[in-house]
Structure formats: C-alpha cells, structure tokens
Write an enzyme that holds these catalytic residues in place. Structure first.
Site, PDB file in Angstrom:
ATOM      1  N   GLY A   1       1.364  -6.599 -18.405  1.00  0.00           N
ATOM      2  CA  GLY A   1       1.948  -6.358 -17.085  1.00  0.00           C
ATOM      3  C   GLY A   1       2.893  -7.467 -16.656  1.00  0.00           C
ATOM      4  O   GLY A   1       3.364  -8.242 -17.483  1.00  0.00           O
TER       5      GLY A   1
ATOM      6  N   LYS B   1       9.258 -13.398 -29.472  1.00  0.00           N
ATOM      7  CA  LYS B   1       8.876 -14.634 -28.789  1.00  0.00           C
ATOM      8  C   LYS B   1       7.477 -15.076 -29.206  1.00  0.00           C
ATOM      9  O   LYS B   1       7.209 -16.250 -29.398  1.00  0.00           O
ATOM     10  CB  LYS B   1       8.915 -14.441 -27.273  1.00  0.00           C
TER      11      LYS B   1
ATOM     12  N   HIS C   1       9.969  -7.148 -21.677  1.00  0.00           N
ATOM     13  CA  HIS C   1       9.178  -5.924 -21.825  1.00  0.00           C
ATOM     14  C   HIS C   1      10.081  -4.687 -21.759  1.00  0.00           C
ATOM     15  O   HIS C   1       9.894  -3.714 -22.506  1.00  0.00           O
ATOM     16  CB  HIS C   1       8.145  -5.821 -20.701  1.00  0.00           C
TER      17      HIS C   1
ATOM     18  N   GLN D   1       1.764 -13.969 -33.135  1.00  0.00           N
ATOM     19  CA  GLN D   1       1.099 -12.718 -32.757  1.00  0.00           C
ATOM     20  C   GLN D   1       1.684 -11.541 -33.547  1.00  0.00           C
ATOM     21  O   GLN D   1       0.955 -10.658 -34.009  1.00  0.00           O
ATOM     22  CB  GLN D   1       1.265 -12.491 -31.259  1.00  0.00           C
TER      23      GLN D   1
ATOM     24  N   LEU E   1       5.891  -6.978 -15.673  1.00  0.00           N
ATOM     25  CA  LEU E   1       6.956  -6.603 -16.611  1.00  0.00           C
ATOM     26  C   LEU E   1       8.291  -7.240 -16.252  1.00  0.00           C
ATOM     27  O   LEU E   1       8.709  -7.239 -15.093  1.00  0.00           O
ATOM     28  CB  LEU E   1       7.097  -5.074 -16.643  1.00  0.00           C
ATOM     29  N   HIS E   2       8.961  -7.792 -17.259  1.00  0.00           N
ATOM     30  CA  HIS E   2      10.279  -8.393 -17.081  1.00  0.00           C
ATOM     31  C   HIS E   2      11.231  -7.795 -18.115  1.00  0.00           C
ATOM     32  O   HIS E   2      10.864  -6.854 -18.840  1.00  0.00           O
ATOM     33  CB  HIS E   2      10.192  -9.920 -17.177  1.00  0.00           C
TER      34      HIS E   2
ATOM     35  N   LEU F   1      12.251 -15.336 -21.589  1.00  0.00           N
ATOM     36  CA  LEU F   1      11.531 -14.746 -20.457  1.00  0.00           C
ATOM     37  C   LEU F   1      10.038 -14.732 -20.752  1.00  0.00           C
ATOM     38  O   LEU F   1       9.620 -14.417 -21.866  1.00  0.00           O
ATOM     39  CB  LEU F   1      12.012 -13.316 -20.210  1.00  0.00           C
ATOM     40  N   SER F   2       9.268 -15.087 -19.738  1.00  0.00           N
ATOM     41  CA  SER F   2       7.812 -15.060 -19.854  1.00  0.00           C
ATOM     42  C   SER F   2       7.254 -14.877 -18.455  1.00  0.00           C
ATOM     43  O   SER F   2       7.814 -15.410 -17.487  1.00  0.00           O
ATOM     44  CB  SER F   2       7.310 -16.381 -20.440  1.00  0.00           C
TER      45      SER F   2
HETATM   46  P1  AMP Z   1       2.794  -9.986 -22.660  1.00  0.00           P
HETATM   47  O1  AMP Z   1       2.802  -9.060 -21.490  1.00  0.00           O
HETATM   48  O2  AMP Z   1       3.285 -11.366 -22.350  1.00  0.00           O
HETATM   49  O3  AMP Z   1       1.495  -9.970 -23.422  1.00  0.00           O
HETATM   50  O4  AMP Z   1       3.880  -9.424 -23.658  1.00  0.00           O
HETATM   51  C1  AMP Z   1       3.859  -8.087 -24.076  1.00  0.00           C
HETATM   52  C2  AMP Z   1       4.859  -7.922 -25.166  1.00  0.00           C
HETATM   53  O5  AMP Z   1       6.150  -8.272 -24.687  1.00  0.00           O
HETATM   54  C3  AMP Z   1       4.558  -8.837 -26.374  1.00  0.00           C
HETATM   55  O6  AMP Z   1       4.834  -8.128 -27.570  1.00  0.00           O
HETATM   56  C4  AMP Z   1       5.521  -9.966 -26.161  1.00  0.00           C
HETATM   57  O7  AMP Z   1       5.891 -10.615 -27.363  1.00  0.00           O
HETATM   58  C5  AMP Z   1       6.709  -9.231 -25.546  1.00  0.00           C
HETATM   59  N1  AMP Z   1       7.548 -10.176 -24.826  1.00  0.00           N
HETATM   60  C6  AMP Z   1       7.175 -11.086 -23.906  1.00  0.00           C
HETATM   61  N2  AMP Z   1       8.222 -11.837 -23.518  1.00  0.00           N
HETATM   62  C7  AMP Z   1       9.301 -11.405 -24.223  1.00  0.00           C
HETATM   63  C8  AMP Z   1      10.684 -11.778 -24.293  1.00  0.00           C
HETATM   64  N3  AMP Z   1      11.169 -12.756 -23.548  1.00  0.00           N
HETATM   65  N4  AMP Z   1      11.484 -11.106 -25.142  1.00  0.00           N
HETATM   66  C9  AMP Z   1      10.999 -10.100 -25.914  1.00  0.00           C
HETATM   67  N5  AMP Z   1       9.709  -9.689 -25.899  1.00  0.00           N
HETATM   68  C10 AMP Z   1       8.866 -10.334 -25.065  1.00  0.00           C
END
Ligand code: AMP
Length: 303
Positions: A42, A161, A48, A165, A44-45, A196-197
């Site tokens: 979640g 990123k 995502h 994983q 979401l940016h 982005l994070s």
């Molecule tokens: P998360 O919600 O942080 O667990 O991320 C969900 C998915 O989105 C994972 O596969 C992450 O690697 C991917 N993700 C997170 N940040 C980025 C980003 N800046 N660019 C591309 N994918 C991302």
C-alpha cells in the site's frame, strides 16, 4: 498479450479474503484470460503505478494486493510507522483500471493457528538484507507464496529497487513450480534521483538532501563503469567515496554482486548489481543499479 477490449472493463472489486480471491481468479482463468498480480504494502506511489501499468499492458486482468505484512518486519523495525492509506490506494487502483484489489486483514491472511513459513537457503537469503534483517525474507517468501498459490497469476510484477527480494521471489517461484513468470520492473525515481519509497515521506528536507548521495553514488559508479572500469572493488570505492560526502548518512553496506546468486564479484559482468543500504535518521533506504544498462538512473518519472 491481453485480449481485452474497451468494453470489457468492469469497475474495481475489493476482495478481503483468500477464498474469495481464489474464486475470482479461478473465474478469470476459466474465461481464458491472463492474470497479472502486483503485490504491494500500500501507500501506492509512482513506482507501484508503473508495476500496475505494466501488468495492465501485458495481462487481461490485474489483481493488486495491499497488505502490510507484519511477519517481514523484525522487532524494532518500522511496522507501526509504516504508512497506511487504503482509501487513497483503492482510488489509485480504480484510476488505473485494476480489476481486483486484495486487501485482507491480518486475521484473514494469518488466521489463528497459522504455522507455515517458507524459507530459502543459501547466500541469497543470508547476505545483505538477509543478514541485516533476520526473518525478513522468510516473511516475504511466506506472503508471496500465499499470494502466488491463491491467485495463481500468469505473471507477478516486482520492482528492481528491492533487488534481493526480486532474486528471492524468482527463486521460490521457480523452485515451487508456481508457473508464474516473475517480471522485474525498473526503479522509478523522483525528479531529484531518489528512488521512490513509501518510507521517503519520513525524511525531512535536510535528510532528503543527504540521502541524494545514494543515487549520486550509483551515478558515479555507472560513469566509472561506462569509462571502462571493471574492477568491482574500484567501483565500490567510487560509491563509498561519494557516500562519504553526506556525513549524516549511516551506510549499512555497499556491495557489488552477481544479480542471481547475490555473491560478491571481483570483476564486473553483465549480470552484476551495485547495492546500497543506508540509514538517514530513522529511515532505512536501499537502492540498486545495474551499471551500463538502459535503466540507468532515469529521473523525473515519479510524481
Ligand atoms: P512495497 O509496497 O514497498 O512492498 O513495494 C511493492 C512493490 O513495488 C515491490 O515489488 C517493490 O519493489 C515495488 N517498488 C517499490 N518502490 C519502487 C520504485 N521506486 N520503483 C519501482 N518499483 C518499486
């Protein structure tokens, strides 16, 4: 490639439990349609969004899971601080034409008596993030396996990123014969280069400026690689020197590894990755680059 046409779109459906998810996904497959899965926690940016758009482009139907997975956080990590914004996330899913948003409660994902864990062995889960975050990949592998066996997608989308994983998920998806193709999408960055994070929101402006040393260090390493440097230790030194210009940044590791095994390498090759983990204030940041590739450090594609 997807067979959908303009009139096939139905509005977003929210699914709360695994049995309903399985039923809905079974129905999609029975209709001969392909299914893409985008697992997220979640908040979401644009990173995502990119994953979701890729799934929409390549699959007939897309399911996005939204679940902050408690078992992948260690004691003292930021589970309680992790941003939660389900309504906004559902709006993003609807806007992007997602078919199913799977947002289970913790009790639905891990009901009373839940006792199974999925564990990998070897360097892939023991080094770097695996060493710094004991139990992290066990939690990731367990939840991703549950999602893959419940939804049984044709493809599942992950972001580069989180490079280690991606390697873990690829390994388990192949080892367990899930039949799902694991698609790794390029890292999406803000205009200033920071990957982005969801955690970036917790950086104050000064911290963010310091954190920009991370993409800058990767860019410096990429430049050195493009100029012909192939010695991994020399590349690592370039990164460390650039990071040292941001004294507030607490560097956890800088590693140059083989992208499949995550073992350190001495000579750069086509499948290598440069990984950085660092802490800025209370925020842990990771980033990665495969030098010399198109992914590079394209900036300005975030929100
Ligand atoms: P998360 O919600 O942080 O667990 O991320 C969900 C998915 O989105 C994972 O596969 C992450 O690697 C991917 N993700 C997170 N940040 C980025 C980003 N800046 N660019 C591309 N994918 C991302």
């Amino acid at each position: 490639m997807p067979t959908h046409t303009a009139d096939r779109r139905s509005p977003l459906s929210r699914v709360d439990g695994p049995e309903e998810l399985r039923r809905r996904c079974d129905r999609i497959r029975a209709a001969g349609q392909s299914l893409g899965l985008v697992p997220t926690m979640g908040a979401l940016h644009a990173g995502h969004r990119r994953l979701i758009q890729r799934s929409r482009a390549e699959c007939d139907r897309t399911v996005v899971s939204i679940f902050v997975n408690p078992i992948q956080f260690g004691p003292g990590e930021d589970l309680n601080l992790y941003p939660r914004s389900l309504d906004a996330d559902l709006a993003v899913c609807a806007e992007l034409g997602v078919d199913l948003a799977y947002a289970p409660s913790e009790a639905a994902m891990y009901p009373e008596g839940f006792a199974t864990r999925v564990n990998l062995r070897g360097a892939l889960v023991e080094t770097l993030e695996g060493a710094r975050r004991p139990g992290h990949f066990e939690g990731v592998a367990t939840v991703v396996t549950k999602l893959l066996v419940t939804a049984r997608p044709d493809r599942a989308y992950f972001g580069h990123k989180d490079a280690q994983q991606c390697a873990v998920v690829r390994r388990l998806a192949a080892d367990l014969n899930t039949g799902a193709e694991i698609v790794v999408c390029p890292t999406v960055r803000d205009a200033d280069g920071l990957a982005l994070s969801s955690r970036n929101a917790r950086l104050d402006p000064a911290g963010r400026r310091q954190a920009l040393a991370i993409p800058a260090a990767l860019a410096a390493a990429d430049a050195a690689f493009r100029l012909g440097e192939r010695d991994a230790e020399a590349i690592r030194d370039v990164v460390l020197r650039r990071l040292a210009e941001s004294p507030a940044l607490d560097v956890d590791y800088v590693a140059v590894v083989d992208a499949l095994t995550f073992l350190p390498i001495t000579k750069m090759h086509v499948r290598c990755e440069i990984l950085i983990a660092a802490r800025m204030g209370g925020v842990r940041l990771i980033d990665v680059l495969t030098p010399g590739t198109d992914e590079g450090l394209v900036v300005g594609v975030g929100e």
